[in-house]
Design a protein around this motif. Structure first.
Motif, mmCIF file in Angstrom:
data_model
loop_
_atom_site.group_PDB
_atom_site.id
_atom_site.type_symbol
_atom_site.label_atom_id
_atom_site.label_comp_id
_atom_site.label_asym_id
_atom_site.label_seq_id
_atom_site.Cartn_x
_atom_site.Cartn_y
_atom_site.Cartn_z
ATOM 1 N N LEU A 16 35.541 101.233 86.236
ATOM 2 C CA LEU A 16 35.027 102.339 87.049
ATOM 3 C C LEU A 16 34.344 101.802 88.310
ATOM 4 O O LEU A 16 34.553 102.313 89.411
ATOM 5 C CB LEU A 16 34.037 103.164 86.226
ATOM 6 C CG LEU A 16 33.690 104.543 86.779
ATOM 7 C CD1 LEU A 16 34.943 105.409 86.834
ATOM 8 C CD2 LEU A 16 32.640 105.215 85.927
ATOM 9 N N LEU A 17 33.539 100.745 88.137
ATOM 10 C CA LEU A 17 32.798 100.181 89.272
ATOM 11 C C LEU A 17 33.726 99.553 90.298
ATOM 12 O O LEU A 17 33.432 99.510 91.480
ATOM 13 C CB LEU A 17 31.789 99.133 88.782
ATOM 14 C CG LEU A 17 30.616 99.672 87.965
ATOM 15 C CD1 LEU A 17 29.830 98.543 87.346
ATOM 16 C CD2 LEU A 17 29.708 100.527 88.827
ATOM 17 N N THR A 18 34.864 99.028 89.840
ATOM 18 C CA THR A 18 35.781 98.379 90.777
ATOM 19 C C THR A 18 36.890 99.320 91.219
ATOM 20 O O THR A 18 37.827 98.905 91.883
ATOM 21 C CB THR A 18 36.406 97.115 90.146
ATOM 22 O OG1 THR A 18 37.053 97.493 88.934
ATOM 23 C CG2 THR A 18 35.365 96.064 89.868
ATOM 24 N N GLY A 19 36.775 100.619 90.838
ATOM 25 C CA GLY A 19 37.742 101.609 91.290
ATOM 26 C C GLY A 19 39.115 101.437 90.651
ATOM 27 O O GLY A 19 40.138 101.794 91.236
ATOM 28 N N TRP A 83 41.709 96.468 96.418
ATOM 29 C CA TRP A 83 40.264 96.726 96.421
ATOM 30 C C TRP A 83 40.065 98.169 96.866
ATOM 31 O O TRP A 83 40.238 98.479 98.047
ATOM 32 C CB TRP A 83 39.534 95.765 97.358
ATOM 33 C CG TRP A 83 39.616 94.348 96.874
ATOM 34 C CD1 TRP A 83 40.512 93.399 97.246
ATOM 35 C CD2 TRP A 83 38.772 93.735 95.888
ATOM 36 N NE1 TRP A 83 40.287 92.235 96.558
ATOM 37 C CE2 TRP A 83 39.219 92.409 95.721
ATOM 38 C CE3 TRP A 83 37.679 94.178 95.125
ATOM 39 C CZ2 TRP A 83 38.615 91.521 94.826
ATOM 40 C CZ3 TRP A 83 37.076 93.295 94.240
ATOM 41 C CH2 TRP A 83 37.540 91.989 94.105
ATOM 42 N N GLY A 84 39.728 99.057 95.913
ATOM 43 C CA GLY A 84 39.562 100.475 96.246
ATOM 44 C C GLY A 84 40.866 101.061 96.735
ATOM 45 O O GLY A 84 41.887 100.986 96.040
ATOM 46 N N THR A 85 40.836 101.619 97.937
ATOM 47 C CA THR A 85 42.042 102.261 98.485
ATOM 48 C C THR A 85 42.784 101.337 99.442
ATOM 49 O O THR A 85 43.640 101.791 100.194
ATOM 50 C CB THR A 85 41.658 103.554 99.230
ATOM 51 O OG1 THR A 85 40.707 103.220 100.252
ATOM 52 C CG2 THR A 85 41.063 104.586 98.295
ATOM 53 N N GLU A 86 42.428 100.037 99.442
ATOM 54 C CA GLU A 86 43.063 99.076 100.350
ATOM 55 C C GLU A 86 43.690 97.943 99.544
ATOM 56 O O GLU A 86 43.241 97.630 98.438
ATOM 57 C CB GLU A 86 42.023 98.491 101.319
ATOM 58 C CG GLU A 86 41.191 99.519 102.059
ATOM 59 C CD GLU A 86 42.014 100.387 102.987
ATOM 60 O OE1 GLU A 86 42.942 99.872 103.635
ATOM 61 O OE2 GLU A 86 41.735 101.607 103.065
ATOM 62 N N THR B 52 35.253 108.476 91.737
ATOM 63 C CA THR B 52 35.660 107.319 90.923
ATOM 64 C C THR B 52 35.837 106.072 91.798
ATOM 65 O O THR B 52 36.370 105.064 91.342
ATOM 66 C CB THR B 52 36.981 107.607 90.179
ATOM 67 O OG1 THR B 52 37.974 108.007 91.129
ATOM 68 C CG2 THR B 52 36.806 108.692 89.137
ATOM 69 N N SER B 53 35.379 106.154 93.048
ATOM 70 C CA SER B 53 35.547 105.017 93.957
ATOM 71 C C SER B 53 34.342 104.082 93.892
ATOM 72 O O SER B 53 33.245 104.476 93.472
ATOM 73 C CB SER B 53 35.715 105.506 95.396
ATOM 74 O OG SER B 53 34.483 105.996 95.887
ATOM 75 N N SER B 54 34.548 102.848 94.337
ATOM 76 C CA SER B 54 33.459 101.868 94.339
ATOM 77 C C SER B 54 32.393 102.228 95.365
ATOM 78 O O SER B 54 31.223 101.911 95.175
ATOM 79 C CB SER B 54 34.015 100.474 94.626
ATOM 80 O OG SER B 54 34.750 100.489 95.820
ATOM 81 N N ALA B 57 30.140 104.565 93.625
ATOM 82 C CA ALA B 57 29.433 103.831 92.560
ATOM 83 C C ALA B 57 28.309 102.976 93.131
ATOM 84 O O ALA B 57 27.197 102.962 92.596
ATOM 85 C CB ALA B 57 30.415 102.965 91.778
ATOM 86 N N ALA B 149 30.042 96.897 92.081
ATOM 87 C CA ALA B 149 30.570 98.012 92.880
ATOM 88 C C ALA B 149 30.476 97.687 94.375
ATOM 89 O O ALA B 149 31.387 98.008 95.144
ATOM 90 C CB ALA B 149 29.797 99.294 92.564
ATOM 91 N N THR B 152 33.291 95.353 95.392
ATOM 92 C CA THR B 152 34.562 96.066 95.553
ATOM 93 C C THR B 152 34.586 96.866 96.852
ATOM 94 O O THR B 152 35.572 96.835 97.600
ATOM 95 C CB THR B 152 34.784 97.014 94.359
ATOM 96 O OG1 THR B 152 34.721 96.257 93.160
ATOM 97 C CG2 THR B 152 36.133 97.701 94.431
ATOM 98 N N SER B 156 37.010 96.254 100.083
ATOM 99 C CA SER B 156 37.845 97.340 100.602
ATOM 100 C C SER B 156 37.676 97.449 102.121
ATOM 101 O O SER B 156 38.644 97.611 102.862
ATOM 102 C CB SER B 156 37.456 98.647 99.911
ATOM 103 O OG SER B 156 38.293 99.685 100.314
#
Lengths: 127, 224
Positions: A16-19, A83-86, B52-54, B57, B149, B152, B156
């Motif tokens: 969850l923390l790392t998406g 990493w997330g959305t990238e 639910t994104s870092s 978080a 978090a 991450t 990103s």
């Protein structure tokens, strides 16, 4: 059992923390592979809207025509990170940057080479 | 039922306020993130994807860790440090962990004392430090969560600006992590320190956080 439950909770928390990054790896690698193997028309479909607009701004004849003049990588996928959305994908002869869109993963930058310690200059990128 | 609600008014009210404000943070944060993505020619981020994104978080965790640090330090510091005249402080001659008699432990434990106090030994020793241990443990847990978090979210942003991601250890050495930590810590220290001093000279009628309205400024540790 308690150790197993604790490990599951910890794994869920880290995810969850790392998406939930690793979940997206197969999709990222597939788009990057298709982009590397594709002709200019296919590549244009896999670019982000911003990248296409940037190419069309430089070359009024269109995205596919603009891509014909650029030396982009055609090699296989060597490694990928999300990493997330990238995402960053290293091909054997290029580095791509991808981003998550409502249409799925799209290439935001291609033809990228290190400009300094950790930054890249890219032949194709959205402004 | 109503009696149970009334008996737990503080925890219920703050629990509800916590949920409302957390939802507010999620909605406002998703809107801000969407604005930034639209500026960059990208799609806006749906609310569910944002929560639910870092980046969501890390924004939540960096605040939680500082709150638990605040209470952890306050619980421990008030054992040994006093603020003469403050309702938040013990009397100057009562610093330290005090005697078993004062703390109703050992031979002074009563029938209605918690079971681990009556059991004595390591259970009583652990229970007598349980509040500080829990607050300290929650601080460490949420601080580590902030680092994961934050790492991450940082990577990103690195990828978005076409730069290499960094390792977790590399992120801990970056200004981003320490900026997030210190900016939250300083506000907690200010709030606690100023409350300890304000409670000497100001009153809130009926609140246990305040001395009785008529109590002299010099009275320490008395609550109204």
């Amino acid at each position: 059992m308690r150790v197993g439950t604790a490990a599951a909770v910890l794994a869920a928390a880290v995810l969850l923390l790392t998406g939930c990054s690793d979940v997206h790896l197969p999709a990222v690698e597939e788009v990057a592979g298709d982009f590397a193997a594709g002709d200019p028309a296919v590549r244009c479909q896999l670019l982000t809207r911003a990248a296409v607009e940037s190419l069309e701004h430089e070359e009024p004849a269109g995205c596919a025509t603009a891509l014909q003049d650029l030396q982009l990588g055609t090699g296989g996928v060597e490694s990928a990170q999300v990493w997330g959305t990238e995402a960053q994908v290293r091909l054997t002869d290029d580095t791509l940057f991808l981003t998550a869109t409502t249409d799925g993963w799209r290439v935001a930058a291609a033809g990228c080479a290190h400009s300094d310690e950790d930054r890249y200059d890219c032949l194709v990128e959205g402004s | 039922m109503l009696r149970r609600v009334a008996d737990n008014g503080l925890s219920l009210a703050f629990g509800a306020l916590f949920l409302v404000t957390l939802v507010g943070q999620a909605v406002a944060g998703a809107a801000e993130e969407s604005e930034q993505r639209l500026d960059q020619g990208l799609d806006p981020v749906p609310l569910l994807d944002y929560v639910t994104s870092s980046s969501f978080a890390v924004d939540v965790m960096e605040n939680w860790q500082s709150e638990y640090l605040q209470f952890f330090l306050y619980v421990l510091a008030t054992v040994w440090l006093v603020q003469r005249g403050s309702a938040e402080s013990e009397e100057p001659d009562q610093t330290g962990t005090e005697s078993d008699e004062d703390q109703r432990m050992g031979a002074s434990a009563r029938g209605d004392s918690p079971p681990w106090v009556r059991a004595g030994g390591w259970r009583a020793a652990l229970f007598s430090r349980s509040l500080g241990l829990l607050m300290g443990g929650l601080f460490l847990l949420t601080w580590v969560a902030t680092s994961v978090a934050g790492w991450t979210a940082y990577n990103s942003e690195q990828l978005q600006s076409h730069a290499d991601p960094v390792s977790w250890a590399g992120y801990l050495a970056r200004a981003d992590f320490w900026s997030r930590s210190f900016q939250n810590w300083q506000s907690e220290m200010l709030a606690v320190g100023s409350m300890a001093v304000f409670a000497v000279y100001l009153r809130q009628r009926g609140s246990p956080e305040s001395k009785p309205v008529g109590a002299p400024h010099g009275d320490t540790g008395e609550t109204g």
